[in-house]
Each structure stands twice: as C-alpha cells, then as structure tokens.
Scaffold this active site. Sequence first.
Site, PDB file in Angstrom:
ATOM      1  N   ASP A 141       0.845  -1.189   0.000  1.00 38.36           N
ATOM      2  CA  ASP A 141       0.000   0.000   0.000  1.00 38.36           C
ATOM      3  C   ASP A 141       0.883   1.244   0.000  1.00 38.36           C
ATOM      4  OD1 ASP A 141      -2.078   1.763   0.191  1.00 38.36           O
ATOM      5  OD2 ASP A 141      -2.767   1.110   2.161  1.00 38.36           O
TER       6      ASP A 141
ATOM      7  N   ASP B 225      -3.341   2.377  -5.766  1.00 39.09           N
ATOM      8  CA  ASP B 225      -2.191   2.482  -4.871  1.00 39.09           C
ATOM      9  C   ASP B 225      -2.057   1.297  -3.925  1.00 39.09           C
ATOM     10  OD1 ASP B 225      -4.403   3.072  -3.376  1.00 39.09           O
ATOM     11  OD2 ASP B 225      -3.596   4.884  -2.450  1.00 39.09           O
ATOM     12  N   GLU B 226      -2.769   0.203  -4.176  1.00 41.51           N
ATOM     13  CA  GLU B 226      -2.612  -0.966  -3.299  1.00 41.51           C
ATOM     14  C   GLU B 226      -2.971  -2.244  -4.043  1.00 41.51           C
ATOM     15  OE1 GLU B 226      -5.403  -1.503  -0.058  1.00 41.51           O
ATOM     16  OE2 GLU B 226      -6.739   0.002  -0.930  1.00 41.51           O
TER      17      GLU B 226
END
Length: 423
Positions: A38, A128-129
């Site tokens: 993350d 983003d993860e």
Amino acid sequence: MFESDGGLRGRGRTHHSPGPGPRARIAARPQASILHADLDSFYASVEQRDQPHLRGKPVLVGGGVVLAASYEAKARGVRTPMNIGRALQLCPEAIVVPPRTSEYAQASKEVFAIFFDTTPVVEGISIDEAFLDVAGLRRVAGEPRTIARELRARVRREVGLPISVGIAGTKFLAKVASAASKPDGLLLVEHGGELEFLHPLPVQRLWGVGPVTAEALRVHGIERIGQLAELGEQGLRPIVGRAAARHLHALAWARDPRRVETGRRRRSIGAQRALGRRARTPDEIEAYLHGLTDRLGRRLRNADRVCRTVVLRLRFDDFTRATRSHTLPDSTDHTETILRTALGLLTAAMPLIHERGLTLIGLALTNLEDADPRQLTLPFEHGPGPELDTTLDEVRTRFGSSAVTRAALLGRGEGLSVPLLPD
C-alpha cells in the site's frame, strides 16, 4: 509471533499492465505468504517527490475536499475526504496543491509493473494498493519477508515513493498488518501469531465495522477485537444481525479463506461528488447527477461492460447516509437510460434531501456484465441508438472530458475525478 521493520519516512490507472489472464484460484495456505502493498499517502507522496520544497511539510491534495494528506498533515488531525476549509483550520500552515491525475496514473503504472515483476499472482485493489501471493517463490526469490524488503526497495529506488507492506497468511490480516506498519514500514504476522497480533486491536480494524457498528459494539462494552471474539457469533447476533455476526466472528478469529485472484473484473463502478455544507437547489443537485452519469456511462463503454442496477448514494448534513437502487429489465450502457433511472431515484429521495440537507451525491452501477454485441433482446425494436454516446466518447477522449458538457453543468464543471484501475 509477528515482526516489524521500520522504514525511512518517505518524501521524496489509467491502464496497468494486466499481468496474466484468468487463472485457477490459489488455495489458502497456513504460511504467511500473502503481501498487501500500500503506497503511503499516494497523491501527497507524488507531490513531495516531484516538488522538493514540499518535503517535510504538511501537504493537502484536492480542491473542495482533501483527496490526500501527507503524514505531516495527518499528524494534525487532517483526514480524507475532509472539507479543505476544515483541514486548514486544523493545519493552517498546510500547502494545498491541485491534483495531477496523469502523474498519479503514471506512478501507479510503474509500481504495478514492479508488482507483476515480483509475482504473477497480483490482485489490484485500487491504483495504490494490491495483494501479492508469493508462496510459490521461496526457491527462486527467498522467504516472503525477503521478497517484501526487495519490493519496497525497488519502489523507492525506481519510482521514488514510500510503500508499506504487510505479510500474513490471509488477505485480511495482510491488509491490517500493512496499515499497522505505516508509514513506510514492513510488518510480518507469522503463522501461529495471528491472534496475538489481532486481538488487542480496535474493532474498527475489522472489515465491515464502520462508525455505526463500532458505536453499537461500544454500547455493549466491546471495543477490542479480542472482546468481540470472546463474545462469539451467538452473542453478536442481537447487536449486528445474523450475517454480520458470522462475518465479524470469522475475521476476529483470523479466518479468511479468500484467495489472491488475478483476471477478475470489477463487479461495480461508481463516482461521487462532495457538495459541501451550503444548501443546494434541486436543479444544482440534478446537474451534478447528470455529470456523474456521463462519467460512468463513458467508463462502461470504454470497458465494454453493461450494467443492470443503478444505485444512488446520498450523504446528509448530519453525516448519515442513504442508498436507493433500481434494477433494469435489461442490461445497458446507454447514458440516457441510466440517467432516467438515476433521476427517478433522486426524485423519490428529494423530500428526504429537503429535510436533512445534502453534502454528497454518488452514483454506482452494479450487476456488471461483459457487453456482447451479438446478443439482442426481444423485441428487436430499439430505442435511441448508441451513436450519440459513441460520438461524445470519441470527442472527450481526443479533446478532454470537459470538451463537451451538459448545459446544466456550465460553471459547475464535472468535479474532481481520480485515476482508477481498469474497469
């Protein structure tokens, strides 16, 4: 047992590489071999990476609302999605920067390339993860902890961003571990140490426990996951209901059989617009719904998907929420059909909006299917054809999303949009 690595605090879609096609599910394993990676305060970290004068300073990315806050701003109580005015009251020295979606999309693409270079078993959650299954890499790349360290080093070296990684035997625990390791850290929850790690944590760490459920549990003296686990599924049912009790009890005992999956398409898409605390006229609210519908219709067609259910989401002035939905007789990607349905839901909800005020309006399209141009429904008569939607999509793709807009949105704009994983 669980182990932690502290990292250096970092300063400084769009279309990702899709990786392999659909494949068989990977069976859950007792070893801690699932990574949750993350990126830390993603948008703010990109701004601090690209603008050295922002490093070490509180940074807010957004317009009317905070899309991302650096850890320096979070330390002052700023959260997302908070109104910018409120954020500046908490942190007057914060620097507000407008979002640069193309830069975030490019950074995300580069990070996902590293994920897929690490393992073919990657499940993207957002830009983003992602979850990564590295169980099959021990002989070629080492233990999961070693793989995670190298992944973090590569993201820092090649993309210039900090990333936190949690490692555990289940997806749920890996995600909780990555959150606990922030900022810019690494946390391994070893097999056998899951409950030692999990039970002291607040119940809000469990998926499905929001403010309302947390308050209901607190009234009954339950604030930690261990307390919830001891109560048992039977004891939880009167508080949260049968289905939620089963779900929360399983998570509280670290039971999560879900696999890391690749090639799975999104089940729903959505967009929302924050309206602030100022009273809005029905015409304004309807105009914003037009903009959300245009945006989602374009995403549907770009992804060659059709939807069956339209969901209207509302947040009121007292921060309570409500949803209204309608399922269509046939799946569609036709903007006007979706808009008519959404407007019907809005009209039905308008008395509630007048009574309680509206601070956010959102629209979601669910029951998605792959579009199949060969499959026609009976009868064969067609309503308005797709030509207008297709032409507008082409114009907006070539000249930008604001090149053509509805008259109702003049002076209001489409609102902020953020880069997303492929639909």
